[in-house]
Write a protein that holds these residues in place. Structure first.
Motif, short mmCIF file in Angstrom:
data_model
loop_
_atom_site.label_atom_id
_atom_site.label_comp_id
_atom_site.label_asym_id
_atom_site.label_seq_id
_atom_site.Cartn_x
_atom_site.Cartn_y
_atom_site.Cartn_z
N ALA A 1 9.36 -4.00 -3.79
CA ALA A 1 8.48 -3.23 -2.94
C ALA A 1 7.13 -3.07 -3.62
CB ALA A 1 9.09 -1.86 -2.66
N VAL A 2 6.13 -2.81 -2.83
CA VAL A 2 4.81 -2.50 -3.35
C VAL A 2 4.64 -1.00 -3.30
CG1 VAL A 2 2.35 -2.89 -3.09
CG2 VAL A 2 3.94 -4.70 -2.50
N ALA A 3 4.65 -0.35 -4.46
CA ALA A 3 4.60 1.10 -4.50
C ALA A 3 3.18 1.58 -4.70
CB ALA A 3 5.49 1.61 -5.65
N HIS A 4 2.89 2.74 -4.14
CA HIS A 4 1.54 3.29 -4.24
C HIS A 4 1.58 4.72 -4.73
CE1 HIS A 4 0.19 -0.26 -2.27
NE2 HIS A 4 1.14 -0.09 -1.39
N ALA A 5 0.76 5.01 -5.70
CA ALA A 5 0.71 6.37 -6.25
C ALA A 5 -0.30 7.18 -5.46
CB ALA A 5 0.33 6.33 -7.71
N GLU B 1 5.48 15.52 -5.97
CA GLU B 1 5.07 14.13 -6.03
C GLU B 1 5.22 13.54 -4.64
OE1 GLU B 1 7.46 12.09 -8.88
OE2 GLU B 1 7.44 13.77 -10.29
N MET B 2 4.22 12.77 -4.22
CA MET B 2 4.27 12.15 -2.90
C MET B 2 3.86 10.69 -3.02
SD MET B 2 2.59 13.59 0.56
CE MET B 2 3.22 13.09 2.15
N ASN B 3 4.57 9.82 -2.31
CA ASN B 3 4.31 8.40 -2.48
C ASN B 3 4.90 7.61 -1.34
OD1 ASN B 3 3.44 6.05 -3.81
ND2 ASN B 3 3.92 6.95 -5.79
N ALA B 4 4.75 6.28 -1.42
CA ALA B 4 5.31 5.38 -0.42
C ALA B 4 5.42 4.00 -1.02
CB ALA B 4 4.42 5.35 0.83
N PHE B 5 6.25 3.15 -0.43
CA PHE B 5 6.29 1.75 -0.85
C PHE B 5 6.66 0.88 0.34
CE2 PHE B 5 10.31 3.71 -2.30
CZ PHE B 5 11.27 2.93 -1.66
N THR B 6 6.11 -0.33 0.30
CA THR B 6 6.34 -1.31 1.35
C THR B 6 7.06 -2.50 0.75
OG1 THR B 6 4.26 -0.68 2.43
CG2 THR B 6 5.23 -2.78 3.09
N ALA B 7 8.09 -2.99 1.44
CA ALA B 7 8.85 -4.15 0.99
C ALA B 7 8.88 -5.18 2.12
CB ALA B 7 10.26 -3.73 0.59
N LYS B 8 9.62 -6.24 1.89
CA LYS B 8 9.68 -7.30 2.89
C LYS B 8 10.51 -6.90 4.11
CE LYS B 8 8.91 -11.14 -0.31
NZ LYS B 8 7.70 -11.74 0.28
N GLU B 9 11.42 -5.92 3.95
CA GLU B 9 12.31 -5.57 5.07
C GLU B 9 12.32 -4.08 5.40
OE1 GLU B 9 15.58 -9.02 5.27
OE2 GLU B 9 16.04 -7.47 3.78
N HIS C 1 1.86 -3.06 5.14
CA HIS C 1 1.33 -2.40 3.94
C HIS C 1 0.04 -1.65 4.25
CE1 HIS C 1 -1.48 -2.78 0.43
NE2 HIS C 1 -0.52 -2.05 -0.09
N TYR C 2 -0.82 -2.25 5.06
CA TYR C 2 -2.08 -1.61 5.46
C TYR C 2 -1.75 -0.31 6.20
CZ TYR C 2 -7.09 -2.09 6.74
OH TYR C 2 -8.45 -1.95 6.85
N LEU C 3 -0.78 -0.37 7.10
CA LEU C 3 -0.38 0.82 7.86
C LEU C 3 0.14 1.91 6.93
CD1 LEU C 3 0.18 2.32 10.50
CD2 LEU C 3 2.33 1.05 10.67
N GLU C 4 0.89 1.52 5.93
CA GLU C 4 1.40 2.51 4.96
C GLU C 4 0.25 3.30 4.35
OE1 GLU C 4 1.92 2.79 0.55
OE2 GLU C 4 3.09 1.05 1.17
N HIS C 5 -0.83 2.62 3.99
CA HIS C 5 -2.01 3.31 3.48
C HIS C 5 -2.58 4.29 4.51
CE1 HIS C 5 -3.49 1.14 -0.30
NE2 HIS C 5 -2.33 0.58 -0.03
N LEU C 6 -2.66 3.83 5.74
CA LEU C 6 -3.35 4.61 6.77
C LEU C 6 -2.62 5.89 7.14
CD1 LEU C 6 -4.54 1.67 9.04
CD2 LEU C 6 -5.97 3.12 7.60
N TYR D 1 2.15 0.01 14.72
CA TYR D 1 2.68 1.34 14.42
C TYR D 1 3.57 1.84 15.56
CZ TYR D 1 2.36 6.49 13.89
OH TYR D 1 2.63 7.84 13.81
N ARG D 2 3.08 1.76 16.78
CA ARG D 2 3.85 2.26 17.92
C ARG D 2 5.13 1.47 18.13
NH1 ARG D 2 -1.47 2.64 20.08
NH2 ARG D 2 -1.21 0.64 21.15
N ARG D 3 5.09 0.17 17.84
CA ARG D 3 6.25 -0.67 18.07
C ARG D 3 7.35 -0.41 17.05
NH1 ARG D 3 4.39 -5.65 16.72
NH2 ARG D 3 3.03 -5.51 18.52
N HIS D 4 6.99 -0.16 15.79
CA HIS D 4 7.98 -0.14 14.72
C HIS D 4 8.33 1.25 14.19
CE1 HIS D 4 8.27 -4.48 14.32
NE2 HIS D 4 6.95 -4.55 14.39
#
Length: 474
Positions: free
Chosen positions: A18-22, A122-130, A94-99, A223-226
């Protein structure tokens, strides 16, 4: 929004990482490993059973109580990742995760971070392939706040045009940061080598071209679809009460106007039967680096394949620790590399097995020959009794020790529900690891390691060195 690099724990699953973001000053929660779902014992007290409630509208809530700790981790998992993107939407997940951190109808971007910071959380998020995950870890008394903030982000994001434009530069900088780290970038190259121009083969971050082409309307439709409740799993672990969490989550989603269709059914785990047929392919990306970064690999097993336990034991013995074959032969005996390891990466319908090495460019061919020799030996002969004992012990111990906090518990029960639709107790996991026999390992080694490998390399290789790379996959 990234303030620290990705934090993939190696040698777990770099390709499927996953791509994690601090979104705080602390280190992000590492993404879940590729192993099966589990319910491990947690530090500070034995956890209770995992409880699950499905709310009207299809939203699933799973929790695990750990009564003797003073923290709780709350997360929401979305069944959407980069493999759900069309080529034109590359990087949209991933872009949506930021937004979603940029503001809602009730909170500004500053409010979102300030409210969690004010309680030391602590607050965070990560995006992966699935999948994608958003979470907050707080004191148990502040769990209602974490639930409210994270639910508000997932249901009430504004996705304003000005935020899309402002965050575009941040995402492009993150792509540049990744490309500046060849030890990380080589795993994206390996995914492309093995999976080609498919959703699984493309990078989670997208490319400069695809990110620049994404518009506010495209991202909002995505966003609305998923992010429908039927595609979401709420997971919480720590000093909590299941019924209270369910009530607070229900109130948060109802306040956001989420549909409460009593006939809605949750979307189940992904399925499929994709096969990887790549063999003998070599991809070289020339870079002016001090080291050459190499991944030699073959098709592996999907995350639902029961043989994955034997493959994990095999990987642990081959390149999973300091006593492993590759570490001993490449680093300890010959001093040819600092970092060398093997790993598995399982998706819903396929998987990868790889060996990574970082070494001086003039040593690439020597290192690759040693790796091929060890791989071929294990493929033909399997493991000896002592290697089996160490590998089973290492895998069992690391499985339990790596999961002894509320964040890891949340991670595993959430991913277990989303990806497997079940929960395995720690005893079940240990039993499956212990049940692996030498014959099981020999069989999976022959099948997986007996395939013709492919190779991905990043580094400053000369034309003569590059011409010899085919020898490694012959």
């Amino acid at each position: 929004m990234t303030r620290t690099p990705r934090t993939t724990a190696r040698p777990t699953s770099p390709v499927g990482r996953a791509v994690a973001h601090a979104h705080s000053a602390r280190s992000p929660l590492p993404p879940a490993a590729h192993r099966g779902p589990g319910v491990p014992a947690a530090a500070g007290g034995a956890p209770g059973a995992v409880r699950k409630t499905v709310l009207p509208g299809g939203l699933r809530v799973v929790t695990q109580s750990v009564p003797d700790v003073r923290s709780a981790t709350f997360g929401i998992w979305a069944r959407v990742g980069s493999r759900d993107e069309t080529p034109a939407l590359g990087g949209a997940t991933h872009y949506l995760e930021h937004l979603l951190f940029k503001g809602t109808k009730r909170r500004s971007a500053l409010d979102i971070s300030a409210e969690i910071d004010a309680v030391g959380g602590e607050m965070n998020a990560f995006t992966a392939k699935e999948f994608t995950c958003y979470y907050a870890r707080v004191l148990d008394t502040d769990l209602p706040l974490a639930i409210d903030v994270v639910c508000d982000m997932l249901t009430g994001s504004l996705i304003r045009s000005e935020d899309v434009e402002a965050e575009r530069g941040v995402v492009l900088e993150e792509i540049a940061m990744t490309e500046d780290d060849p030890g990380d970038c080589v795993h994206d190259l390996f995914a492309k080598t093995m999976l080609g121009d498919s959703p699984l083969g493309r990078p989670v971050l997208g490319t400069n071209e695809t990110v620049n082409a994404l518009t506010r309307d495209r991202i909002a439709r995505f966003y609305r679809r998923h992010y429908d409740p039927t595609h979401l799993v709420v997971a919480a672990a720590g000093n909590l009460d299941h019924d209270t969490v369910v009530r607070q989550v229900r109130e948060a989603f109802e306040q956001a106007g989420a549909p409460a269709d009593t006939d809605a059914e949750p979307v189940g785990p992904r399925t499929g039967s994709r096969r990887i047929r790549t063999a003998g392919r070599v991809d070289l990306l020339g870079r002016d680096t001090e080291q050459a970064h190499v991944v030699l690999g073959v098709p592996g097993l999907s995350r639902t394949d029961e043989r994955r336990w034997a493959l994990e034991v095999l990987s642990a013995a081959l390149g999973g620790g300091m006593s492993s074959r590759l570490f001993q032969e490449v680093r300890e005996k010959r001093g040819l590399a600092y970092s060398v390891y093997s790993y598995t990466s399982g998706f819903a319908d396929c998987g990868l097995f790889g060996v990574y090495v970082g070494c001086r460019p003039n040593l690439v061919h020597d290192v690759l020959k040693i790796c091929r020799d060890e791989i071929d030996h294990v493929a033909e002969h399997g493991l000896d009794d002592e290697e089996m004992r160490r590998a089973v012990g290492q895998l069992a111990g690391s499985t339990v020790l790596g999961l002894e906090d509320t964040g890891a518990l949340m991670n595993h029960i959430g991913k277990g529900e989303l990806c497997w639709g079940e929960q395995l107790s720690v005893d079940d996991m240990l039993a499956r690891i212990s049940a692996v026999t030498p014959d099981d390992v020999r069989s999976v080694a022959r099948e997986i390691l007996g395939q013709r490998p492919s190779l991905s390399v990043i580094g400053p290789l000369t034309d003569r060195q590059s011409a010899r790379l085919d020898e490694a996959v012959a």
